[in-house]
Design a protein around this motif. Structure first.
Motif, PDB file in Angstrom:
ATOM      1  N   ILE A  17     -12.566 -25.995-106.120  1.00  0.00           N
ATOM      2  CA  ILE A  17     -13.017 -25.048-107.139  1.00  0.00           C
ATOM      3  C   ILE A  17     -13.389 -23.728-106.500  1.00  0.00           C
ATOM      4  O   ILE A  17     -13.104 -22.653-107.029  1.00  0.00           O
ATOM      5  N   LEU A  18     -14.000 -23.817-105.347  1.00  0.00           N
ATOM      6  CA  LEU A  18     -14.383 -22.611-104.624  1.00  0.00           C
ATOM      7  C   LEU A  18     -13.173 -21.723-104.346  1.00  0.00           C
ATOM      8  O   LEU A  18     -13.206 -20.508-104.566  1.00  0.00           O
ATOM      9  N   LYS A  32      -9.928 -16.102-108.432  1.00  0.00           N
ATOM     10  CA  LYS A  32     -10.194 -15.507-109.734  1.00  0.00           C
ATOM     11  C   LYS A  32     -10.957 -14.200-109.603  1.00  0.00           C
ATOM     12  O   LYS A  32     -10.619 -13.214-110.233  1.00  0.00           O
ATOM     13  N   TYR A  35     -15.878 -15.602 -94.176  1.00  0.00           N
ATOM     14  CA  TYR A  35     -15.666 -16.364 -95.402  1.00  0.00           C
ATOM     15  C   TYR A  35     -14.929 -17.673 -95.154  1.00  0.00           C
ATOM     16  O   TYR A  35     -15.278 -18.712 -95.720  1.00  0.00           O
ATOM     17  N   VAL A  63     -15.355 -29.694-105.164  1.00  0.00           N
ATOM     18  CA  VAL A  63     -16.116 -28.449-105.104  1.00  0.00           C
ATOM     19  C   VAL A  63     -15.442 -27.436-104.188  1.00  0.00           C
ATOM     20  O   VAL A  63     -15.340 -26.250-104.503  1.00  0.00           O
ATOM     21  N   GLN A  64     -14.939 -27.917-103.055  1.00  0.00           N
ATOM     22  CA  GLN A  64     -14.212 -27.018-102.149  1.00  0.00           C
ATOM     23  C   GLN A  64     -13.012 -26.393-102.853  1.00  0.00           C
ATOM     24  O   GLN A  64     -12.726 -25.208-102.695  1.00  0.00           O
ATOM     25  N   LEU A 118     -11.999 -20.213-107.621  1.00  0.00           N
ATOM     26  CA  LEU A 118     -12.910 -19.179-108.115  1.00  0.00           C
ATOM     27  C   LEU A 118     -12.820 -17.898-107.301  1.00  0.00           C
ATOM     28  O   LEU A 118     -12.918 -16.801-107.857  1.00  0.00           O
ATOM     29  N   SER A 119     -12.633 -18.024-106.003  1.00  0.00           N
ATOM     30  CA  SER A 119     -12.582 -16.798-105.223  1.00  0.00           C
ATOM     31  C   SER A 119     -11.283 -16.048-105.506  1.00  0.00           C
ATOM     32  O   SER A 119     -11.260 -14.822-105.551  1.00  0.00           O
ATOM     33  N   LEU A 142     -20.510 -17.357-106.824  1.00  0.00           N
ATOM     34  CA  LEU A 142     -19.170 -16.897-107.179  1.00  0.00           C
ATOM     35  C   LEU A 142     -18.914 -16.970-108.674  1.00  0.00           C
ATOM     36  O   LEU A 142     -18.259 -16.093-109.246  1.00  0.00           O
ATOM     37  N   LEU A 181     -17.126 -33.659-103.379  1.00  0.00           N
ATOM     38  CA  LEU A 181     -17.296 -32.477-102.548  1.00  0.00           C
ATOM     39  C   LEU A 181     -15.968 -31.819-102.187  1.00  0.00           C
ATOM     40  O   LEU A 181     -15.894 -30.604-102.021  1.00  0.00           O
ATOM     41  N   LEU A 226     -20.710 -21.537-104.678  1.00  0.00           N
ATOM     42  CA  LEU A 226     -20.045 -21.769-105.950  1.00  0.00           C
ATOM     43  C   LEU A 226     -20.834 -21.130-107.094  1.00  0.00           C
ATOM     44  O   LEU A 226     -20.257 -20.453-107.954  1.00  0.00           O
ATOM     45  N   GLN A 285     -22.065 -25.506-102.357  1.00  0.00           N
ATOM     46  CA  GLN A 285     -22.552 -25.561-103.744  1.00  0.00           C
ATOM     47  C   GLN A 285     -23.195 -24.242-104.148  1.00  0.00           C
ATOM     48  O   GLN A 285     -22.993 -23.741-105.254  1.00  0.00           O
ATOM     49  N   ILE A 299     -19.954 -28.818-110.864  1.00  0.00           N
ATOM     50  CA  ILE A 299     -20.505 -28.178-109.671  1.00  0.00           C
ATOM     51  C   ILE A 299     -21.714 -28.911-109.093  1.00  0.00           C
ATOM     52  O   ILE A 299     -22.079 -28.689-107.952  1.00  0.00           O
TER      53      ILE A 299
END
Lengths: 214, 214
Positions: A128-129, A135, B107, A125-126, A132-133, B132, A122, B129, B126, A111
């Motif tokens: 993963i975002l 999740k 969002y 990271v997008q 995660l959302s 979240l 980056l 992240l 970031q 992260i």
DNA sequence: ATAAATATGGTGCAAATGCAACAGACAAAA
DNA sequence: TTTTGTCTGTTGCATTTGCACCATATTTAT
């Protein structure tokens, strides 16, 4: 390394993925069905992404009963930095339901923006975002079901979620009766008893694992 | 606009924040204690960040019983795109426990890299992240507690989480007895009864809202 | 095909939980 | 201060759930 189409590296060219992996302290592993893939213990990787297969996050109580805390499918993210933390009360493990391919990662490295080596960090990271959302949405659904006070309400809540997702009042249960009980955190025979009573009350129809909400 | 130290814009200069807000379709609002701040209905903002105050995500059942699905503190993120979704079974709302300041956001706009106007958009991503991942950790804890099968085990699990967080076997409950029962999704009087029995069994000590695990 | 292992459906009974009602404690408002 | 309303602790009783079995179906291994 070829990760095909998975959410974590989507939009990133394979050769660039290869360059990123060392900086994430990434290691890929394969496990056969039934194997323990991960334990929520200190010293373990802080994060992992399921690339292929299906797995379950389960807790075994000292009493012997089992709880399915979460069902993982390809693209799911999990690990000590992200969801459960080991309580003294019981041990939490991730077990493969089918053969699985997993990518272990250092969550902190993942992260934080890294020095220079990773031009596509980056994008990662997008991605993963997005993972995660999804999740947290799934965990939110889980909380909704578990917070229902009776077995009947838990079943109805879960069924209506499934119905919502498939867009149909008829759907297939992704669990055996035993696993469904462990997922709803209720006694199996009490659950079967309740399902019968719901059928008698005309709330649902059921043949094998096919359920219809009426 | 001054957002002081909050997680969402940390590391981003105030004047840059101001330039980003329109592109996120952001709108800030203040609410007094007790007010309905948000409903999980279509047409509502897909995401919101609590800037100041405390709030609870609650569901009211048709039966009249209430469930506290989540406790929100400054920096918490919530919204239809992220956690709960309105089931036919009951309505889910966010209610202010104290006066609150909230930032509603789009969002989708927030997580996608935007054309050019926002040079700090990636810092924002970031930060989201981090928010979240904290959220999914909290929801994971919530699942751990709710999946305990008895009131006693729910209490012990929750207490050990609190003990873990404070680093002490003595801690202060952040809930009234009524709210604690709604949080654990159990009957209040049954919970009080169980607390007494746990005291008699020498598992805990309790004075007012101060609990000690023994 | 047969045997073994496992999953499912069912039941009686014990234990846990929910519910309703009440009294005393505490806090906020008049 | 008194009054009003809300929170807490308690209890008896009804209902739900868990548990320990058992019988049958279904799957897996030999």
């Amino acid at each position: 390394m070829n990760f095909e189409e998975n959410q974590l590296f989507s939009g990133i060219a394979p050769d660039q993925v290869d360059r990123m992996l060392p900086c994430l302290e990434a290691s890929r592993r394969d496990y056969p069905a039934g194997k323990l893939m991960y334990s929520y213990l200190s010293g373990q990787a802080s994060a992992a992404v399921l690339l292929e297969g299906k797995a379950s996050v389960v807790r075994y109580e000292s009493s012997g009963s089992r709880t399915i805390l979460e069902s993982l499918s390809p693209g799911s993210i999990f690990g000590a930095g992200l969801d459960f933390h080991t309580e003294i009360l019981g041990s939490v493990h991730v077990i493969c339901d089918t053969p699985c391919r997993v990518l272990f990662l250092n969550y902190e490295k993942m992260i934080r923006p890294c020095s220079s080596a990773c031009p596509r960090h980056l994008d990662l990271v997008q991605n993963i975002l997005a993972i995660l959302s999804r999740k947290s949405r799934l965990l939110g659904e889980r909380v909704e079901v578990l917070s229902q006070r009776s077995i009947r309400d838990k079943l109805l809540c879960y069924f209506s979620q499934l119905s919502c997702k498939t867009g149909s009042s008829t759907f297939l249960l992704p669990f055996s009766m035993m696993d469904l009980a462990d997922f709803l955190s209720v006694n199996r025979s009490a659950m079967v008893r309740e399902l019968r009573s719901m059928r008698e009350d005309g709330l649902i129809a059921m043949t094998k694992r096919e359920v219809t909400l009426l």
